[in-house]
Design a protein around this motif. Structure first.
Motif, short mmCIF file in Angstrom:
data_model
loop_
_atom_site.label_atom_id
_atom_site.label_comp_id
_atom_site.label_asym_id
_atom_site.label_seq_id
_atom_site.Cartn_x
_atom_site.Cartn_y
_atom_site.Cartn_z
N GLU A 127 -22.15 7.52 -10.73
CA GLU A 127 -20.87 7.61 -10.06
C GLU A 127 -20.30 6.26 -9.65
OE1 GLU A 127 -21.70 10.48 -7.03
OE2 GLU A 127 -21.95 12.09 -8.51
N ALA A 128 -21.14 5.34 -9.19
CA ALA A 128 -20.65 4.03 -8.78
C ALA A 128 -20.04 3.29 -9.98
CB ALA A 128 -21.78 3.20 -8.17
N GLN A 130 -18.77 4.72 -12.69
CA GLN A 130 -17.52 5.39 -13.06
C GLN A 130 -16.38 5.04 -12.11
OE1 GLN A 130 -17.93 9.60 -14.20
NE2 GLN A 130 -20.12 9.18 -14.44
N LYS A 131 -16.71 4.86 -10.85
CA LYS A 131 -15.70 4.45 -9.86
C LYS A 131 -15.11 3.09 -10.25
CE LYS A 131 -15.13 3.72 -4.91
NZ LYS A 131 -15.82 3.64 -3.61
N LEU A 132 -15.98 2.16 -10.65
CA LEU A 132 -15.52 0.84 -11.10
C LEU A 132 -14.70 0.97 -12.37
CD1 LEU A 132 -15.46 -2.28 -11.06
CD2 LEU A 132 -17.69 -2.23 -12.22
N TYR A 133 -15.17 1.78 -13.33
CA TYR A 133 -14.43 1.95 -14.57
C TYR A 133 -13.02 2.48 -14.30
CZ TYR A 133 -19.19 1.76 -16.60
OH TYR A 133 -20.46 1.40 -16.95
N LYS A 134 -12.93 3.50 -13.45
CA LYS A 134 -11.61 4.09 -13.14
C LYS A 134 -10.72 3.07 -12.43
CE LYS A 134 -13.35 7.91 -11.26
NZ LYS A 134 -13.50 9.23 -10.64
N LYS A 135 -11.31 2.28 -11.56
CA LYS A 135 -10.55 1.28 -10.79
C LYS A 135 -9.85 0.28 -11.71
CE LYS A 135 -11.15 -1.88 -6.90
NZ LYS A 135 -12.12 -2.43 -5.95
N TYR A 140 -11.05 9.26 -18.53
CA TYR A 140 -11.98 10.15 -19.22
C TYR A 140 -11.35 10.68 -20.50
CZ TYR A 140 -14.68 10.04 -14.92
OH TYR A 140 -15.42 9.63 -13.85
#
Length: 161
Positions: A127-128, A130-135, A140
């Motif tokens: 999750e951490a 993915q949070k960076l990727y989304k930021k 997705y």
């Protein structure tokens, strides 16, 4: 944090970065089959990224490698997309902004190499990451792209450059 340096991988880094990546994957409980853990290139990352439109960076503090990440053309894909690969950090390199710095360097290189988009495969519980990727603008997508051999990674993301 100020003592951590991000630089391109050197041949003498191969053994240490392979150990770091395997340790992180083991700590996270990632399957050893169908993920980066089983990649043949893992023990020779310098050579694996010593090709056109590819680069691998390591995070170094003193003489210790704490993690790394790279970009390379997406395997078995016809198109102008690269993959963000093998982005893993030991605990001591997490939560201090090094992931964001590494992501910035990789995206900068992807643009410099002329790619149109960046693809990522990951695990649902990372999750951490993915949070960076989304930021930074990853979104997705519903199915994998190319054929990386990482059939145990069921989360796919893409960022247009």
């Amino acid at each position: 944090m100020s003592t951590m340096v991000i630089r391109e991988i050197q041949p003498e880094d191969n053994e240490q970065i392979a150990k770091v990546i395997r340790k992180v994957l083991e700590d996270l409980g990632v399957p050893k089959v169908g993920t980066a853990y089983a990649d043949k290139a893992l023990d020779n990352l310098f050579e694996a990224y010593d090709k056109e439109r590819a680069v691998y960076f390591v995070v170094v503090e003193g003489n210790s490698i704490l993690g790394g990440a790279g970009i390379s053309p997406l395997d078995n894909y016809e198109g102008n997309i690269c993959e963000l690969q093998k982005m893993y950090f030991l605990d001591e390199a997490r939560g201090c902004g090094v992931g964001a710095r590494m992501m910035g360097k990789c995206l900068e290189k992807a643009k410099e190499f002329g790619f149109g988009a960046v693809y990522i495969e990951t695990m649902p519980y990372m999750e951490a990451a993915q949070k960076l990727y989304k930021k930074v603008g990853f979104e997705y997508i519903d199915a994998p792209m190319g054929d990386t051999g990482h059939y145990s990674c069921p989360v796919w993301m893409l960022k247009k450059l």
